[in-house]
Design an enzyme around this catalytic site. Structure first.
Site, mmCIF file in Angstrom:
data_model
loop_
_atom_site.group_PDB
_atom_site.id
_atom_site.type_symbol
_atom_site.label_atom_id
_atom_site.label_comp_id
_atom_site.label_asym_id
_atom_site.label_seq_id
_atom_site.Cartn_x
_atom_site.Cartn_y
_atom_site.Cartn_z
ATOM 1 N N ASP A 145 -7.436 -7.020 -1.971
ATOM 2 C CA ASP A 145 -6.681 -5.738 -2.418
ATOM 3 C C ASP A 145 -5.171 -5.718 -2.732
ATOM 4 O O ASP A 145 -4.737 -6.272 -3.761
ATOM 5 C CB ASP A 145 -6.223 -4.939 -0.372
ATOM 6 C CG ASP A 145 -4.804 -5.610 0.064
ATOM 7 O OD1 ASP A 145 -4.801 -7.175 0.066
ATOM 8 O OD2 ASP A 145 -4.105 -4.768 0.098
ATOM 9 N N GLU A 146 -4.815 -4.444 -3.442
ATOM 10 C CA GLU A 146 -4.224 -3.938 -4.862
ATOM 11 C C GLU A 146 -3.456 -5.456 -5.228
ATOM 12 O O GLU A 146 -2.815 -5.438 -5.352
ATOM 13 C CB GLU A 146 -2.828 -4.290 -3.293
ATOM 14 C CG GLU A 146 -3.085 -2.955 -2.403
ATOM 15 C CD GLU A 146 -2.010 -2.397 -2.343
ATOM 16 O OE1 GLU A 146 -1.395 -1.143 -1.833
ATOM 17 O OE2 GLU A 146 -1.302 -3.233 -1.281
ATOM 18 N N VAL A 147 -4.888 -5.829 -6.475
ATOM 19 C CA VAL A 147 -4.299 -7.401 -7.284
ATOM 20 C C VAL A 147 -3.656 -6.220 -8.875
ATOM 21 O O VAL A 147 -4.392 -5.491 -8.830
ATOM 22 C CB VAL A 147 -5.802 -7.628 -8.190
ATOM 23 C CG1 VAL A 147 -5.496 -8.903 -8.324
ATOM 24 C CG2 VAL A 147 -6.385 -8.297 -6.511
ATOM 25 N N ARG A 207 0.961 -1.012 -0.337
ATOM 26 C CA ARG A 207 0.002 0.327 0.118
ATOM 27 C C ARG A 207 0.237 1.490 0.012
ATOM 28 O O ARG A 207 0.591 2.231 0.147
ATOM 29 C CB ARG A 207 -1.013 0.096 1.192
ATOM 30 C CG ARG A 207 -1.788 -1.382 0.804
ATOM 31 C CD ARG A 207 -2.717 -1.184 2.393
ATOM 32 N NE ARG A 207 -3.943 -1.888 2.395
ATOM 33 C CZ ARG A 207 -3.260 -3.708 2.905
ATOM 34 N NH1 ARG A 207 -2.195 -3.738 3.104
ATOM 35 N NH2 ARG A 207 -3.696 -4.264 2.380
#
Ligand SMILES: *[C@@H]1O[C@H](CO)[C@@H](O)[C@H](O)[C@H]1NC(C)=O
Ligand SMILES: *[C@@H]1O[C@H](CO)[C@@H](O)[C@H](O)[C@H]1NC(C)=O
Ligand SMILES: *[C@@H]1O[C@H](CO)[C@@H](O)[C@H](O)[C@H]1NC(C)=O
Length: 549
Positions: free
Chosen positions: A345-347, A2
């Site tokens: 998240d955050e693929v 992140r």
């Protein structure tokens, strides 16, 4: 992890400009300069988090370490066979008297009315051997009156919270005598989900550090440890079904949580009324998984050739789902909690996009070039798996943002700083429960008293109906582990997370920053005295320092 979004968050908050920030922090700190520099529990209340209702009188009772004891009332449904309470009695005796006894011998009793006992009464089936859950009843009443004080609660969980409050009421008067004012306290939490996230992938955290964190959580009435146990960097969870995952994916054979380690963490937490919420984040954040599990991650392509690097978990292979269903079957039995956190998240879509097999799969499924549809397809498969195991899922907000038909009841954790109020509004409007974390990323550090920013947040400060607000089940303070290991975990978390603790426990109207500063300064010293290396809020000293020379 992140990193990009967090950088954006820092810019947004002006934290990227250290000098200005430093000045502001200094000004703010001066405005809150305490009258006395020493911080010690005193006749002034120093409860943290603040209970719902507190009445105190000027009548004081004296406690003698040699004769005071905890006991069960004859009306209680729990008795000495409730080891959860017996162990809590031992702990709280030590928190109240241990430190002083060690340094002073036992304090002389001044003449006065003595408080001889704290009697505990559990009204309903006590749940001594149960695991705490999202619906656990943590309410209690505490009546401090001579010669016997009492805690009454429906379940043991309320007794645990009441014992913490009782221990915080006791102070040493100017003679060194343990003293408590007669009081009447009624208390229950504002939100049922009050969590701390730790990350044991970026850095392995020894069990000792996790236990300390659980201790401090209990002092602040937190009730969920969100264990972000694995990620790209390492896979310390030792799976019985797939031992290769940690064998190849951990930093080393000593950076591993064995099944017994995990059991110990769960039990240590249970005894403190804390749930362990495991997170196994997929399909991104899984580089370490690939080391011990062949044919799981997507091979990335450079033009027509595999480049030798790997991307997220491959959603096009059937073997992916048979592997995940076996792994999650194990996880669902190892961790007793009703919830499993599935990440999501955050693929990164670039690797998927480069892979011809995935391109075929997309074409066959009619996904076109929309990789969010592929991500949703994958998450759906995993969410269905978890439902079939009679568990509920928590996911990061992207799964909501990118998915049109999310399984009802899936809990959405809101973490992106940008417009998080709006996100809460949208998620609850669609009927999904929310956990708020966006304003509480404690891994982002800055000069000065940033606890105030955490404290000033209200989780219900978004546009929406009463029904929508009811869907906010709580929040979590997140301490991501890129720059955190056993050396700095505790001082980075405490007392900064305490601000979040009070926000999630106490009534919405508890907002006075000056009073919070005064109480938190004392609470921080109380944590230090109990062995938690909580960092200072500002200048001064803890009263017990004087005794350490
Ligand atoms: C506790 O009692 C003392 C002594 O009577 C009194 O000065 C103090 O204000 C009381 N504190 C509270 C919080 O009631
Ligand atoms: C673990 O790593 C070794 C060495 O790279 C490899 O030979 C082995 O196949 C891996 N194990 C698994 C289960 O992938
Ligand atoms: C994968 O599973 C689907 C659905 O069960 C099936 O139609 C397909 O033939 C399988 N593919 C392979 C390669 O086994």
């Amino acid at each position: 992890m992140r990193a990009e979004s967090r950088r954006a968050a820092m810019e947004h908050r002006g934290l990227g400009r250290p000098r200005l920030c430093w000045l502001l922090a200094l000004l703010a700190a001066l405005a809150l300069r305490p009258v006395r520099a020493s911080a010690s529990p005193s006749a002034d209340l120093s409860l943290w988090p603040m209970p719902v209702s507190v009445q105190t009188t000027p009548r004081v009772l004296l406690l003698s370490p040699d004769s005071f004891f905890f006991g069960h009332s004859s009306a209680s449904k729990a008795g000495p066979s409730c080891t959860l309470l017996q162990e809590a009695f031992r702990r709280y005796y030590d928190y109240i008297f241990g430190f002083y006894k060690w340094h002073h011998g036992s304090a002389d009793l001044r003449v006065g009315m003595e408080l001889q006992q704290l009697q505990v009464s559990v009204v309903l089936e006590p749940e001594c051997h149960a695991f705490p859950s999202i619906s656990s009843d943590e309410s209690y009443t505490l009546l401090v009156k001579g010669p016997v004080a009492s805690i009454t609660a429906n379940r043991v969980w309320g007794v645990l919270r009441g014992l913490e409050t009782f221990s915080q009421l006791i102070y040493q008067d100017s003679y060194g005598t343990f003293t408590v004012n007669e009081s009447n306290i009624v208390d229950s939490p504002r939100f049922p989900h009050r969590g701390i996230l730790i990350d044991t992938s970026r850095h392995f955290l020894p069990l000792k550090s996790i236990f300390k964190t659980l201790d401090a959580m209990a002092f602040n009435k937190f009730n969920v440890l969100h264990w972000h146990i694995v990620d790209d960097q390492s896979f310390p969870y030792q799976s019985v079904t797939f031992p290769g995952l940690s064998k190849n994916g951990s930093y080393s054979s000593s950076h591993v949580y064995t099944p017994n380690d995990v059991r110990m963490v769960i039990e240590y937490a249970r005894l403190r009324g804390i749930r362990i919420l495991p997170e196994f984040d997929t399909p991104g954040h899984t580089q370490s998984w690939g080391k011990g599990q062949k044919d799981l991650l997507t091979p990335c392509y450079n033009r027509k050739e595999p480049s030798g690097t790997f991307g997220p978990i491959n959603p096009a292979w059937n073997t992916t789902y048979s592997f995940l269903s076996k792994l999650f079957k194990e996880i669902s039995t190892v961790f007793p909690d009703e919830f499993i956190h599935l990440g999501g998240d955050e693929v990164d879509f670039d690797c998927w996009e480069s892979n011809p097999e995935i391109q075929d799969f997309m074409r066959n499924r009619g996904f076109g070039k929309n990789f969010k549809k592929l991500e949703s397809f994958y998450m759906h498969m995993v969410l269905d798996m978890i439902s079939a195991m009679n568990k509920r899922s928590i996911v990061w907000q992207e799964v909501f943002d990118d998915e049109s038909q999310l399984t009802p009841g899936t809990v959405i954790q809101v973490w992106k700083w940008e417009n998080y109020n709006q996100e809460q509004s949208q998620v609850t409007k669609a009927g999904f429960p929310v956990i708020l974390s966006a304003p509480w990323y404690l891994d982002i550090i800055s000069y000065g008293q940033d606890w105030k920013h955490y404290y000033e947040v209200d989780p219900l400060n978004f546009e929406g109906s009463q029904e929508q607000k009811k869907l906010v089940i709580g929040g979590e303070a997140c301490l991501w582990g890129e720059y955190v290991d056993a050396t700095n975990l505790t001082p980075r978390l405490w007392p900064r997370a305490s601000a979040v603790g009070e926000r999630l426990w106490s009534h919405q109207g508890i907002q006075d920053l000056g009073d919070a500063y005064r109480r938190l300064t004392i609470h921080r010293c109380r944590m230090v005295r109990r062995g938690i290396a909580a960092e200072p809020l500002f200048t001064g000293y803890c009263d017990h320092d004087r005794l350490l020379k």
